[in-house]
Design an enzyme around this catalytic site. Structure first.
Site, PDB file in Angstrom:
ATOM      1  N   LYS A 116       0.974  -1.566  -0.189  1.00 27.71           N
ATOM      2  CA  LYS A 116       0.156   0.317   0.199  1.00 27.71           C
ATOM      3  C   LYS A 116       1.011   1.249   0.015  1.00 27.71           C
ATOM      4  CE  LYS A 116      -3.244  -2.649   0.065  1.00 27.71           C
ATOM      5  NZ  LYS A 116      -3.740  -3.406  -1.083  1.00 27.71           N
ATOM      6  N   GLY A 164      -8.725  -5.098   3.166  1.00 33.39           N
ATOM      7  CA  GLY A 164      -9.766  -5.568   3.641  1.00 33.39           C
ATOM      8  C   GLY A 164     -10.192  -5.248   5.400  1.00 33.39           C
ATOM      9  N   LYS A 201      -4.054  11.154   7.875  1.00 35.24           N
ATOM     10  CA  LYS A 201      -5.343  11.729   8.713  1.00 35.24           C
ATOM     11  C   LYS A 201      -6.768  10.799   7.902  1.00 35.24           C
ATOM     12  CE  LYS A 201      -7.109  15.692   9.962  1.00 35.24           C
ATOM     13  NZ  LYS A 201      -7.383  15.866  10.717  1.00 35.24           N
ATOM     14  N   LEU A 203     -10.408  10.624   7.440  1.00 42.54           N
ATOM     15  CA  LEU A 203     -11.363  10.722   7.194  1.00 42.54           C
ATOM     16  C   LEU A 203     -12.419  10.624   7.471  1.00 42.54           C
ATOM     17  CD1 LEU A 203     -10.426  10.396   3.421  1.00 42.54           C
ATOM     18  CD2 LEU A 203     -10.068  13.095   4.702  1.00 42.54           C
ATOM     19  N   HIS A 208     -17.150   5.629  -0.382  1.00 42.45           N
ATOM     20  CA  HIS A 208     -15.892   4.683  -0.986  1.00 42.45           C
ATOM     21  C   HIS A 208     -16.340   4.929  -2.828  1.00 42.45           C
ATOM     22  CE1 HIS A 208     -14.161   1.353  -1.632  1.00 42.45           C
ATOM     23  NE2 HIS A 208     -14.425   1.526  -2.701  1.00 42.45           N
ATOM     24  N   ASN A 289      -7.062  -2.140  -7.220  1.00 44.15           N
ATOM     25  CA  ASN A 289      -7.091  -3.488  -7.243  1.00 44.15           C
ATOM     26  C   ASN A 289      -7.087  -3.587  -8.356  1.00 44.15           C
ATOM     27  OD1 ASN A 289      -8.359  -3.612  -4.292  1.00 44.15           O
ATOM     28  ND2 ASN A 289     -10.156  -2.449  -4.973  1.00 44.15           N
ATOM     29  N   ARG A 291      -7.135  -5.785 -10.479  1.00 42.08           N
ATOM     30  CA  ARG A 291      -8.242  -7.055 -10.514  1.00 42.08           C
ATOM     31  C   ARG A 291     -10.227  -7.121 -11.400  1.00 42.08           C
ATOM     32  NH1 ARG A 291      -9.117  -6.678  -5.343  1.00 42.08           N
ATOM     33  NH2 ARG A 291     -11.198  -6.752  -4.383  1.00 42.08           N
ATOM     34  N   VAL A 294     -16.087  -7.663  -7.644  1.00 45.14           N
ATOM     35  CA  VAL A 294     -17.246  -8.624  -7.997  1.00 45.14           C
ATOM     36  C   VAL A 294     -18.030  -7.620  -8.674  1.00 45.14           C
ATOM     37  CG1 VAL A 294     -19.222  -9.345  -6.293  1.00 45.14           C
ATOM     38  CG2 VAL A 294     -16.808  -9.693  -5.420  1.00 45.14           C
ATOM     39  N   ARG A 337     -26.019  -7.759  -3.214  1.00 40.07           N
ATOM     40  CA  ARG A 337     -25.355  -9.181  -3.679  1.00 40.07           C
ATOM     41  C   ARG A 337     -26.106  -9.731  -2.348  1.00 40.07           C
ATOM     42  NH1 ARG A 337     -18.511  -8.186  -2.229  1.00 40.07           N
ATOM     43  NH2 ARG A 337     -18.345  -5.835  -3.910  1.00 40.07           N
TER      44      ARG A 337
HETATM   45  C1  MV4 Z   1      -9.875   5.344   5.674  1.00 37.96           C
HETATM   46  C2  MV4 Z   1     -10.771   6.028   6.356  1.00 37.96           C
HETATM   47  C3  MV4 Z   1     -10.906   6.700   6.671  1.00 37.96           C
HETATM   48  N1  MV4 Z   1      -9.514   7.602   6.254  1.00 37.96           N
HETATM   49  N2  MV4 Z   1      -8.823   6.255   5.227  1.00 37.96           N
HETATM   50  C4  MV4 Z   1     -10.749   0.685   4.458  1.00 37.96           C
HETATM   51  C5  MV4 Z   1     -10.684  -1.092   4.213  1.00 37.96           C
HETATM   52  C6  MV4 Z   1      -9.843   0.259   3.299  1.00 37.96           C
HETATM   53  N3  MV4 Z   1      -9.504   0.058   1.768  1.00 37.96           N
HETATM   54  C7  MV4 Z   1      -9.651   1.855   3.493  1.00 37.96           C
HETATM   55  N4  MV4 Z   1     -10.468   1.956   5.314  1.00 37.96           N
HETATM   56  C8  MV4 Z   1     -10.578   2.760   4.725  1.00 37.96           C
HETATM   57  N5  MV4 Z   1      -9.025   4.168   5.271  1.00 37.96           N
HETATM   58  C9  MV4 Z   1      -8.450   6.960   6.216  1.00 37.96           C
HETATM   59  N6  MV4 Z   1      -7.501   7.660   5.785  1.00 37.96           N
HETATM   60  C10 MV4 Z   1     -11.683   5.143   6.407  1.00 37.96           C
HETATM   61  C11 MV4 Z   1     -11.659   3.621   6.159  1.00 37.96           C
HETATM   62  C12 MV4 Z   1     -12.667   2.327   6.022  1.00 37.96           C
HETATM   63  C13 MV4 Z   1     -13.749   2.304   5.226  1.00 37.96           C
HETATM   64  C14 MV4 Z   1     -13.315   2.337   3.703  1.00 37.96           C
HETATM   65  C15 MV4 Z   1     -14.723   2.215   2.393  1.00 37.96           C
HETATM   66  C16 MV4 Z   1     -15.067   1.510   2.838  1.00 37.96           C
HETATM   67  C17 MV4 Z   1     -15.733   1.027   3.813  1.00 37.96           C
HETATM   68  C18 MV4 Z   1     -14.867   1.727   5.092  1.00 37.96           C
HETATM   69  C19 MV4 Z   1     -15.518   0.963   6.809  1.00 37.96           C
HETATM   70  C20 MV4 Z   1     -14.563   1.450   7.108  1.00 37.96           C
HETATM   71  C21 MV4 Z   1     -13.162   2.235   7.392  1.00 37.96           C
END
Ligand code: MV4
Length: 451
Positions: A116, A164, A201, A203, A208, A289, A291, A294, A337
């Site tokens: 990452k 994940g 930081k 958020l 997403h 990602n 790939r 889904v 899903r």
């Molecule tokens: C974050 C975030 C808030 N701030 N990064 C969760 C899995 C990974 N792919 C990245 N994730 C997150 N990164 C920062 N700087 C909050 C999450 C996160 C999240 C992100 C996408 C979809 C669902 C989530 C659920 C909890 C936390």
């Protein structure tokens, strides 16, 4: 040109790839574990071969067994689907060393994006906006505290080899840093044997948003807009849509062009997804990602393209069959899903399907490997189907989803179907007013207790 492709996967995604092969006149080989001898992908493929016992480690995750299956059947290429071998750089290298073609990006691209920190450095260098945070790995708690002071709290500690949500911890203040830092490290060490972490930081209420990209490995690349996948539970997506209800045409064109340029500059080959957090009108890169995902069918629905066909063509060495100017969005698509899980706890619910009826009609696609009499084995993930609806706009897609869910019959096991009936009663879902925390907050209110 390939005559025969081996699909190193099972379930609905194996069917998805077999269908693309058949339309292209390419023979398909299914691989299966002993537990999957009666599975639909085995029936639907032109040929099948058993690659090991029920446990995925010994079958769908066994590189030697998969490569041997290619040698025995004469398949020239391997489509990995998603999960299993789809983002395993060592496997890709092995496939190439055997003179076979991996339908996906190079081992090197997978490796870069799998780490990452390297992924973020690479994207930042290419002009992709990233979440503010540490420059690379953070060696100790003192360094972490310094970054907390620099960027301000809350901060999030993430595992370099994570994904994940594993090994992710939030620190709301310097007092919480020591514990959060050590826990993130320990969890990462235990999960992937690597304890390197980095800081960002945090958020607090983002969405997403992920951009679908496609490259031909020669420097040509396009984007196919975004998907909003904010409705998740424990990092498992449950409801995905395209286009994103809060993304304007201008924002899409701007971030899309940045992503397509990055992918072109990388000479990336095949399908990819660039994941962002989106808050207050800004995109922040988190991961890529490497790939097919889904949720790719919502993108296929609104762009009218076959992403698997395109993956195969690019792996054969062709340039992309479309350019950016050929791509336009038509309407709105939603995927839900269907998992063999019991709500409200989402506990897995394998077992025999006593009745199955798939919905149909205009704008409805049901991707599933279920059939009446099939027994869902307990060894693999609980996704048993994806219902994808397409309408001229979001409201039409929502009505169609409601109608199609009403037609869908899956008897014999508990499923997530009741979850979607309930979600379609919620104003926030109907208006698209949700972020990554919405679903867990809603579930915490115990919406199924009355039912
Ligand atoms: C974050 C975030 C808030 N701030 N990064 C969760 C899995 C990974 N792919 C990245 N994730 C997150 N990164 C920062 N700087 C909050 C999450 C996160 C999240 C992100 C996408 C979809 C669902 C989530 C659920 C909890 C936390």
């Amino acid at each position: 040109m390939f005559d025969k492709i081996l699909i190193a996967n099972r379930g609905e995604i194996a069917l998805r790839v077999i269908r693309a092969c058949r339309e292209m006149g390419i023979a398909s080989v299914a691989v299966h574990s002993t537990a999957d001898a009666d599975a639909m992908h085995v029936r639907m493929a032109d040929e099948s071969i058993c690659i090991g016992p029920a446990s995925s480690t010994d079958s769908y995750l066994n590189p030697a067994a998969i490569i041997s299956a290619c040698e025995i059947t004469g398949a020239q290429a391997i489509h990995p689907g998603y999960g299993f071998m789809s983002e395993n750089a060592r496997f890709v290298q092995m496939v190439e060393d055997h003179g076979l073609t991996f339908i996906g990006p190079s081992a090197q691209h997978i490796r870069v994006m799998g780490d990452k920190i390297t992924a973020k450095d690479t994207m930042k260098e290419l002009g992709v906006p990233c979440v503010p945070g540490s420059e690379g790995g953070v060696p100790d708690v003192e360094a972490a505290k310094q970054i907390g002071r620099d960027f301000g709290y809350p901060v999030i500690i993430k595992a370099t080899a994570g994904g994940g949500g594993r090994g992710m911890k939030v620190a709301n203040s310097e007092a919480e840093m020591e514990r959060a830092f050590q826990t993130a490290r320990a969890e990462s060490k235990a999960a992937v044997g690597n304890d390197e972490v980095y800081l960002e930081k945090y958020l607090q209420r983002p969405r997403h948003i992920e951009i679908q990209v496609f490259g031909d490995g020669k420097g040509n690349a396009v984007h196919l807009g975004e998907r909003d996948c904010s409705l998740q539970r424990r990092h498992q997506k449950v409801f995905e849509e395209a286009p994103g209800p809060c993304i304007s045409e201008e924002e899409r064109a701007r971030i899309g062009a940045v992503c397509a340029k990055a992918v072109g500059d990388l000479k990336y080959s095949g399908a990819g997804t660039i994941e962002f957090l989106y808050e207050d009108g800004e995109f922040y890169f988190i991961e890529m990602n490497t790939r097919l995902q889904v949720e790719h069918p919502v993108t296929e629905a609104i762009f009218g393209v076959d992403l698997v066909r395109e993956q195969i063509r690019v792996a054969e060495g062709y340039t992309l069959s479309f350019g950016q100017d050929d791509l336009a969005i038509n309407g709105h698509a939603i995927e839900v899903r269907i998992n063999a899980e019991k709500v409200p706890n989402f506990s897995p619910c394998p077992g025999k399907i006593t009745q199955y009826h798939a919905p149909g009609g205009l704008g409805v696609r049901m991707d599933s490997a279920l059939y009446q009499g099939y027994s869902i084995p307990p060894y693999y993930d609980s996704l048993i189907g994806k219902l994808i609806v397409h309408g001229r706009d979001r409201n039409e897609a929502l009505s169609r989803l409601n109608r199609a869910l009403g037609e869908l019959i899956v008897d014999g096991v508990d499923t997530t179907i009741p979850l979607f009936h309930a979600l379609l009663q919620e104003d926030d879902v109907l208006t698209g007013d949700y972020n990554i925390h919405w679903l867990e907050k809603w579930l915490a209110k115990d919406p199924f207790s009355a039912a």
